[in-house]
Design a protein around this motif. Structure first.
Motif, mmCIF file in Angstrom:
data_model
loop_
_atom_site.group_PDB
_atom_site.id
_atom_site.type_symbol
_atom_site.label_atom_id
_atom_site.label_comp_id
_atom_site.label_asym_id
_atom_site.label_seq_id
_atom_site.Cartn_x
_atom_site.Cartn_y
_atom_site.Cartn_z
ATOM 1 N N LEU A 29 -5.874 -17.521 7.609
ATOM 2 C CA LEU A 29 -6.387 -17.629 6.246
ATOM 3 C C LEU A 29 -5.260 -17.685 5.228
ATOM 4 N N ARG A 30 -4.317 -16.782 5.328
ATOM 5 C CA ARG A 30 -3.217 -16.722 4.369
ATOM 6 C C ARG A 30 -2.345 -17.970 4.439
ATOM 7 N N LYS A 31 -2.061 -18.410 5.665
ATOM 8 C CA LYS A 31 -1.208 -19.582 5.830
ATOM 9 C C LYS A 31 -1.892 -20.843 5.293
ATOM 10 N N ALA A 32 -3.174 -20.989 5.591
ATOM 11 C CA ALA A 32 -3.906 -22.179 5.151
ATOM 12 C C ALA A 32 -4.006 -22.242 3.632
ATOM 13 N N ILE A 64 -0.094 -20.092 -4.083
ATOM 14 C CA ILE A 64 -0.189 -18.659 -3.787
ATOM 15 C C ILE A 64 1.068 -18.238 -3.044
ATOM 16 N N GLY A 65 1.610 -17.101 -3.390
ATOM 17 C CA GLY A 65 2.778 -16.587 -2.688
ATOM 18 C C GLY A 65 2.454 -16.257 -1.239
ATOM 19 N N THR A 66 3.476 -16.139 -0.421
ATOM 20 C CA THR A 66 3.281 -15.910 1.012
ATOM 21 C C THR A 66 3.614 -14.486 1.452
ATOM 22 N N LYS A 67 4.101 -13.656 0.529
ATOM 23 C CA LYS A 67 4.474 -12.286 0.885
ATOM 24 C C LYS A 67 3.256 -11.361 0.807
ATOM 25 N N ALA A 68 3.369 -10.216 1.460
ATOM 26 C CA ALA A 68 2.278 -9.241 1.421
ATOM 27 C C ALA A 68 2.012 -8.767 -0.007
ATOM 28 N N ALA A 69 3.060 -8.700 -0.824
ATOM 29 C CA ALA A 69 2.902 -8.253 -2.208
ATOM 30 C C ALA A 69 2.098 -9.234 -3.048
ATOM 31 N N ASN A 70 1.924 -10.457 -2.536
ATOM 32 C CA ASN A 70 1.143 -11.468 -3.252
ATOM 33 C C ASN A 70 -0.333 -11.445 -2.874
ATOM 34 N N TRP A 71 -0.691 -10.671 -1.855
ATOM 35 C CA TRP A 71 -2.045 -10.713 -1.295
ATOM 36 C C TRP A 71 -2.716 -9.341 -1.298
ATOM 37 N N GLY A 72 -3.968 -9.317 -1.749
ATOM 38 C CA GLY A 72 -4.782 -8.116 -1.683
ATOM 39 C C GLY A 72 -6.130 -8.438 -1.072
ATOM 40 N N MET A 73 -6.920 -7.416 -0.819
ATOM 41 C CA MET A 73 -8.247 -7.611 -0.245
ATOM 42 C C MET A 73 -9.212 -6.581 -0.821
ATOM 43 N N ILE A 74 -10.387 -7.058 -1.212
ATOM 44 C CA ILE A 74 -11.447 -6.213 -1.761
ATOM 45 C C ILE A 74 -12.712 -6.453 -0.946
ATOM 46 N N ARG A 87 -3.391 -2.005 9.217
ATOM 47 C CA ARG A 87 -2.859 -2.510 10.485
ATOM 48 C C ARG A 87 -1.843 -3.624 10.285
ATOM 49 N N HIS A 88 -1.908 -4.287 9.126
ATOM 50 C CA HIS A 88 -1.017 -5.430 8.876
ATOM 51 C C HIS A 88 -0.428 -5.350 7.458
ATOM 52 N N PRO A 89 0.409 -4.360 7.202
ATOM 53 C CA PRO A 89 1.004 -4.245 5.867
ATOM 54 C C PRO A 89 1.934 -5.404 5.522
ATOM 55 N N ASN A 90 2.288 -6.200 6.519
ATOM 56 C CA ASN A 90 3.084 -7.401 6.259
ATOM 57 C C ASN A 90 2.224 -8.564 5.798
ATOM 58 N N ALA A 91 0.901 -8.383 5.787
ATOM 59 C CA ALA A 91 -0.009 -9.445 5.360
ATOM 60 C C ALA A 91 -0.670 -9.127 4.019
ATOM 61 N N HIS A 107 -2.511 9.933 13.374
ATOM 62 C CA HIS A 107 -1.669 9.710 14.553
ATOM 63 C C HIS A 107 -0.681 8.547 14.430
ATOM 64 N N LYS A 108 -0.779 7.745 13.368
ATOM 65 C CA LYS A 108 0.110 6.599 13.207
ATOM 66 C C LYS A 108 0.958 6.760 11.946
ATOM 67 N N PRO A 109 2.146 6.163 11.917
ATOM 68 C CA PRO A 109 2.936 6.182 10.684
ATOM 69 C C PRO A 109 2.171 5.516 9.545
ATOM 70 N N LEU A 110 2.239 6.088 8.360
ATOM 71 C CA LEU A 110 1.514 5.526 7.231
ATOM 72 C C LEU A 110 2.206 4.247 6.749
ATOM 73 N N PRO A 111 1.442 3.199 6.465
ATOM 74 C CA PRO A 111 2.050 1.941 6.012
ATOM 75 C C PRO A 111 2.379 1.979 4.521
ATOM 76 N N LYS A 112 3.278 1.113 4.122
ATOM 77 C CA LYS A 112 3.661 1.023 2.717
ATOM 78 C C LYS A 112 2.706 0.062 2.014
ATOM 79 N N ILE A 113 1.541 0.563 1.644
ATOM 80 C CA ILE A 113 0.522 -0.227 0.959
ATOM 81 C C ILE A 113 -0.122 0.639 -0.118
ATOM 82 N N SER A 114 -0.912 -0.004 -0.986
ATOM 83 C CA SER A 114 -1.710 0.708 -1.984
ATOM 84 C C SER A 114 -3.182 0.515 -1.640
#
Length: 373
Positions: free
Chosen positions: A221-224, A231-241, A256-260, A304-311
């Motif tokens: 979805l992001r690539k297409a 639209i930017g391609t970095k994770a900082a350019n993309w959010g989800m609601i 699960r995908h803080p890089n997306a 049980h998992k490391p917390l991701p760098k997201i908001s």
């Protein structure tokens, strides 16, 4: 008249009330013990109850957006499912129509913006899905001709319809108003339902031996869309609601995908995928079943998992929502560096469109402040 027409709902309500009143009025006249009177009473009760159920059903559909049309209701809507076009990447997004935003001067894109109906092909996930893309007015203005915009994927609940995000929850008009008032940066909205492989509810998972929904949302979805729109391609350019199931998907995909995805909003979301006839065996039956189940349990991940760098932003209400306790637990567990968590808790509000319409303006302002162009 369409299934979602307010006129149809009004007529059904008036008819139900009229038949109810007529039944009460005529009941004494049909009080005889003859076969004809008994059959007449049974017939009136049956017709009145059917009209009441029809009115209630139409109201529920109007509130939750279960079905978009009569064809959808009766199973005649044959929407795209698991289909892929193996052509060049330039054809991964096909624009199939345009709609106007419900604002003044709607025919002028540089003033009102525009909604494009698209089909999105996912070569890696082998999934294709329709969506609506809201392009803000700035996208068409000369001074922004080379500017890239942030984007938010907006998801319905299950089963949901993408049209409900436009006509029922008013995302484009709300985003237009907030940007005009300088409360939100101009943002592209990609509106769709999480059911990209209908009728199955995949809970946005890569199901073993089944639809690869997680891959579709985090890669295809992001690539297409980045190749089709500015639209930017970095994770900082993309959010989800998302609301309900869409809220669970938004949180899970960002965690699960803080890089997306750099930011996620869950309106009345839950934190663990249900297993029912609509989902089937989400985690398969192999040796990795328990591991998959745990990794898709968001409260388990926080422990049980490391917390991701997201908001992340989560919403609930003290009265009317079943997720209140889990939401407070999520906030407690997620409120650690580097994750940034916010909440919006209403005093009361049910699991419905009216509640989400109260939350959407604040949610759009929140996510708009956490995405970069």
């Amino acid at each position: 008249m369409g299934l979602t027409s307010k006129t149809v709902l009004a007529l059904a309500t008036v008819l139900a009330v009229a038949l109810f009143a007529l039944t009460i009025w005529l009941w004494p006249r049909l009080g005889k013990r003859s076969i004809g009177s008994v059959l007449s009473r049974v017939g009136m009760l049956l017709v009145t109850q059917l009209s009441l159920f029809a009115a209630i059903g139409l109201y529920a559909n109007d509130s939750f957006g279960f079905y978009a049309s009569w064809a959808d209701l009766f199973g005649q809507e044959q929407e795209q499912g698991v289909v892929v076009d193996h052509s060049a990447a330039d054809h991964r997004v096909q624009v199939v129509g345009y709609e106007q935003v419900n604002v003044p001067r709607a025919t002028v894109p540089r003033v009102a913006g525009r909604i494009e109906k698209v089909n999105i092909q996912g070569p890696e996930s082998k999934i294709a899905s329709p969506a609506y893309v809201y392009l803000p007015p700035e996208y068409f203005q000369p001074q922004y001709a080379t500017k890239k915009f942030p984007a938010s994927v907006v998801l319905t609940g299950y089963p949901g319809t993408a049209e409900a995000l436009i006509k029922g929850l008013h995302y484009p008009t709300t985003a237009h108003k907030l940007a005009k008032e300088k409360k939100m940066q101009p943002t592209i909205l990609v509106m769709m339902r999480p059911t990209v492989s209908p009728p199955r509810d995949t809970e946005c998972m890569d199901i073993p031996g089944g639809p690869q929904t997680e891959t579709f949302f985090t890669k295809d979805l992001r690539k297409a869309l980045s190749s089709q729109y500015r639209i930017g391609t970095k994770a900082a350019n993309w959010g989800m609601i998302g609301d309900s199931t869409g809220g669970y998907c938004a949180l899970k995909l960002a965690m699960r995908h803080p890089n997306a995805y750099g930011a996620a909003v869950a309106l009345s979301g839950y934190y663990k995928a249900p297993i029912d006839p609509t989902t089937g065996a989400l985690f398969g039956e192999g040796p990795n079943k328990k591991k998959l189940q745990q990794e898709n349990d968001l409260l388990w991940r926080l422990k049980h998992k490391p917390l991701p760098k997201i908001s992340v932003l989560v919403t609930s209400s003290k009265q009317g929502e079943h997720n209140y306790k889990d939401t407070m637990k999520f906030v407690e567990l997620a409120a650690k560096h580097p994750t940034r968590v916010s909440s919006m808790i209403l005093p009361s509000g049910g699991h419905n469109f009216n509640t989400w319409r109260r939350e959407i303006p604040g949610a759009l302002q929140w996510i708009g402040g956490r995405l970069s162009a």
